[in-house]
Scaffold this active site. Structure first.
Site, short mmCIF file in Angstrom:
data_model
loop_
_atom_site.label_atom_id
_atom_site.label_comp_id
_atom_site.label_asym_id
_atom_site.label_seq_id
_atom_site.Cartn_x
_atom_site.Cartn_y
_atom_site.Cartn_z
N ASP A 125 -27.12 -16.99 -15.55
CA ASP A 125 -28.50 -17.05 -15.06
C ASP A 125 -29.27 -15.76 -15.33
OD1 ASP A 125 -27.89 -19.57 -14.31
OD2 ASP A 125 -27.99 -19.25 -12.15
N ALA A 139 -29.67 -21.37 -24.38
CA ALA A 139 -28.80 -22.52 -24.65
C ALA A 139 -29.13 -23.14 -26.00
CB ALA A 139 -28.93 -23.55 -23.53
N TYR A 188 0.86 -1.19 0.00
CA TYR A 188 0.00 0.00 0.00
C TYR A 188 0.89 1.23 0.00
CZ TYR A 188 -4.39 2.47 0.69
OH TYR A 188 -5.48 3.28 0.52
N LYS A 202 -20.18 -20.96 -8.82
CA LYS A 202 -19.49 -20.77 -10.09
C LYS A 202 -18.05 -20.34 -9.85
CE LYS A 202 -20.34 -20.52 -14.63
NZ LYS A 202 -21.16 -21.45 -15.41
N ASP A 206 -24.43 -20.01 -19.88
CA ASP A 206 -25.68 -20.77 -20.07
C ASP A 206 -25.94 -21.04 -21.55
OD1 ASP A 206 -26.34 -20.69 -17.28
OD2 ASP A 206 -26.86 -18.60 -17.56
#
Length: 746
Positions: A136, A197, A38, A93, A161
């Site tokens: 989704d 899909a 930092y 995921k 998807d």
């Protein structure tokens, strides 16, 4: 189901809630570390990136970081449950990204159903990430969001998807068509479901070679045909068919392929029976398929069947795709994922399914075998080779199509990927590359063992060695056929070998003053454990490997009689121990139980030779319970004597002792307490006896997470290597690789 519910809730709640945490990748132990992480030190990468934005890939986590974005409008099979309810899925995921491809993820749940708001949000956060995975989000909005967001950002945007299902099922389709002998441009495909899909799958199938006019797509209102107006949108319109069929049942007649991305139990036995010969059915509705495996089997026996479920054959699981597609895209700093990259992933998965599956994968799924065929056309998600096949294929396609910012040498890239799987995988990959430069003739003493055959086949196919299998010729050939290998290796049966007499005479000359008659020598040369080492002794092979079904002494004793030890040496055993990013050589863990000072010196010299053979400069620590005379004892003095003997024979080596193990591997401790030591940060650890070496390597493997490669037999006059009893195919391949390098160094 009730148990699953409670188990899942407990799993997510126990300990630290959720499935994710952030871990620092740099030291944070001192004030200096903090000043670099930092303020004030962090100012320098800030200024560098401001001047050249591409340096963000070098100075930040951007190049390995993906945003998983969802608004929760199409969560798995649960529909619209909102963004907060989507978080467990997005965390899931994220852990899949990390577990399978070492990709870091921030999951981001967006409280909006406005496609333009989501696009703008993705555009604003893009500088933080190397890629964006949309998840989704319901159709048809997902098409617009993905397409428009990709136009606005210069990192990959990928809606899993859509494309994940397309890629994995596409790999299965290619292999299924090969098995049934149908050209891809002549098949009739029926798709049930017209969501994200389905549209993406149809697009990819067309890119693979399926003719668009041969695809019939259905939705809840039946066949999507030209002229239909009810329930249509621009994405469905693209696949409107010129067909008289109006129902799924009518469309299925004479179909070669059925792709289900719809609802459970919408396909009947009669529909399956109406399909063409050897039909291919991928029923991928989640969690229950359009038709079950049992129903299909009851309808007819010639179906190749796949689902999204792990309890049926040919699971179409998206985890085979997205982690590795992003891995390849991130590593070349791709600006997008294009169709060529998706096709490359599809073809890589299809090709991998034809390779011999590792024992670890077979065991993980509770199977006896896993072989390319009607019930194995798609690799298993737990196969560690998927990353090594898919990511390079994707990276190569990105480089060839001009969307990569960075170009990689693919051989070096595979080594980088191996490093992500662990130091052991990376080390063995580098050793295999070295072995390929000058392959040697390896004799496998247990030529009829299936694991030996599979390993021998792998080393030949990969160019590591030229294998010779010992055993009854017809029996070995039968086993090769049963394993489904198209392979004709050299097979020798010692019992009827024309070399038997020559070998017996040579063995008799070596052992005639040790109680061996010529008759006995002839008898012994009928045995594989004697014949194999004599092949090496006579120069008809370069190395001998055995031990899968034998005890260690049953292999070592004949080898010592045939080949013997190096002059002035004793034979000993070494394990290469890979601890985090460090490599150590532990010895002797397998041969000499209670060594003398002379034997201990030989053990150290053998290990030093091995380290040098692998391109490592040996720094040898002679271990004890004492540090440089701190605890006088006969065993401590033995270690001191051995150290002096090594110095006399190899004054060039860095060696010291006796010392305790913690001091040996800690430069700080050594500098603080024993600055006079000739060794700091040792990498060759010579234990005072077999019990301590054997115990240490096993404890470090089990409790410390270290990877052990071995045992490696050293000190033989010619290359002889002993397998661990019950070794798996990968272990045998590793030992074979080491044997080739051993032979090269002679």
């Amino acid at each position: 189901m009730e148990n699953l519910k409670q188990d899942s809730l407990d799993y997510h709640a126990q300990g630290r809630p959720g499935k994710l945490k952030i871990v620092a990748t740099k030291p944070m132990e001192t004030q200096r570390d903090l000043s670099l992480a930092y303020s004030p030190g962090v100012a320098y990468p800030v200024l560098a990136i401001a001047e050249n934005p591409e340096l963000a890939f070098d100075y930040t986590a951007k190049g390995n970081l993906v945003a998983v974005i969802s608004n929760g409008t199409a969560i798995l099979g649960l529909g619209d449950r909102g963004p907060l309810a989507a978080k467990p899925v997005m965390e899931g995921k994220a852990v899949l990204f990390k577990r399978f491809a070492d990709v870091d993820v921030f999951d981001i749940e967006v409280n909006s159903k406005d496609p333009d708001e989501i696009i703008r949000f993705g555009e604003m956060i893009a500088p933080t990430f190397g890629g964006i995975n949309l998840e989704d989000i319901k159709a048809p909005e997902c098409f617009y969001i993905e397409t428009e967001l990709q136009k606005r950002v210069d990192i990959p945007v990928f809606h899993d998807d859509q494309h994940g299902t397309a890629i994995i099922s596409g790999a299965g389709l290619l292999n299924a068509l090969e098995l049934v002998g149908k050209p891809i441009d002549q098949i009739k495909v029926v798709m049930n479901g017209a969501g994200a899909a389905s549209i993406a799958t149809a697009d990819l199938y067309v890119a693979l070679g399926v003719r668009k006019e041969n695809i019939i797509m259905c939705d809840t209102k039946g066949v999507i045909y030209k002229g239909r107006t009810v329930g249509m949108n621009e994405y469905k319109e693209k696949y409107a068919s010129d067909t008289p069929a109006r129902t799924l049942e009518e469309a299925m007649v004479d179909a070669d392929v059925f792709i289900g991305l719809s609802v459970a139990n919408c396909v009947t036995r009669e529909m399956v029976r109406s399909m063409a010969r050897d039909p291919i059915i991928f029923a991928m509705a989640n969690p229950d398929p359009e038709i079950t495996y049992e129903e299909v089997q009851a309808a007819r026996s010639d179906v190749i069947f796949g689902t999204g479920r792990s309890d049926y054959p040919n699971q179409v699981n998206n985890v085979l795709g997205f982690p590795f597609i992003f891995r390849g895209a991130l590593d070349v700093r791709a600006r997008k994922v294009n169709m060529e990259m998706k096709l490359a992933a599809t073809r890589a998965l299809a090709a991998l399914a034809k390779e011999d599956a590792p024992d670890s994968v077979i065991r993980a799924y509770g199977l006896n075998e896993l072989r390319f065929g009607r019930e194995y056309i798609i690799p298993k998600p737990l196969d560690p080779r998927v990353m090594l096949w898919v990511a390079p294929a994707v990276a190569k396609a990105a480089m060839e199509t001009g969307v990569a910012r960075r170009h990689l040498d693919l051989d070096e890239y595979i080594n980088m990927l191996k490093a992500r799987q662990g130091k052991g995988a990376q080390t063995m990959h580098m050793l295999e590359q070295k072995a390929r430069k000058a392959p040697k003739r390896l004799v496998f003493g247990e030529g009829r063992e299936p694991r030996v055959i599979r390993a021998a086949h792998e080393v030949e196919v990969n160019g590591v060695a030229k294998p010779i299998l010992l055993g009854h010729v017809e029996e070995v050939r039968r086993q090769i056929r049963e394993l489904g290998l198209n392979w004709e290796p050299e097979i020798i049966d010692p019992i009827d070998s024309p070399k038997q007499g020559e070998y017996a005479e040579r063995f008799y000359q070596k052992r005639q003053r040790k109680g061996v008659t010529l008759t006995r020598a002839r008898e012994l040369m009928r045995q594989k454990m004697y014949y194999g080492p004599m092949m090496v002794e006579m120069g008809d092979a370069d190395a001998f490997i055995a031990g899968l079904a034998y005890n260690y002494p049953e292999v070592l004793r004949p080898a010592l009689q045939c080949v013997g030890a190096q002059d002035g040496r004793w034979v000993s055993g070494v394990y290469m121990m890979l601890v985090q990013d460090r490599m150590f050589f532990f010895t002797d863990a397998t041969v000499i139980i209670d060594p003398t000072a002379e034997q201990l010196a030989a053990i150290a010299l053998n290990a030093a030779d091995l380290a040098e053979r692998f391109g490592v400069k040996p720094r040898i620590a002679m271990l004890s319970f004492s540090n440089f005379g701190s605890t006088p004892h006969p065993s401590q003095k033995k270690v001191q004597q051995a150290t002096e003997l090594v110095r006399q024979q190899r004054p060039d080596l860095e060696i010291d002792g006796e010392m305790q193990a913690d001091v040996a591997v800690s430069p700080a401790l050594m500098k603080q307490h024993y600055p006079f030591s000739r060794v700091s940060d040792a990498n060759v650890l010579v234990f005072p006896d077999l019990a301590s070496a054997n115990t240490s390597y096993k404890l470090l493997s089990q409790l410390g997470g270290a990877e052990a490669i071995g045992p490696i037999l050293v000190g033989m006059a010619k290359p002889i290597h002993v397998l661990a009893t019950g070794a798996e195919v990968r272990d045998i391949v590793n030992v074979a690789t080491i044997a080739v390098i051993d032979a090269q160094s002679r």
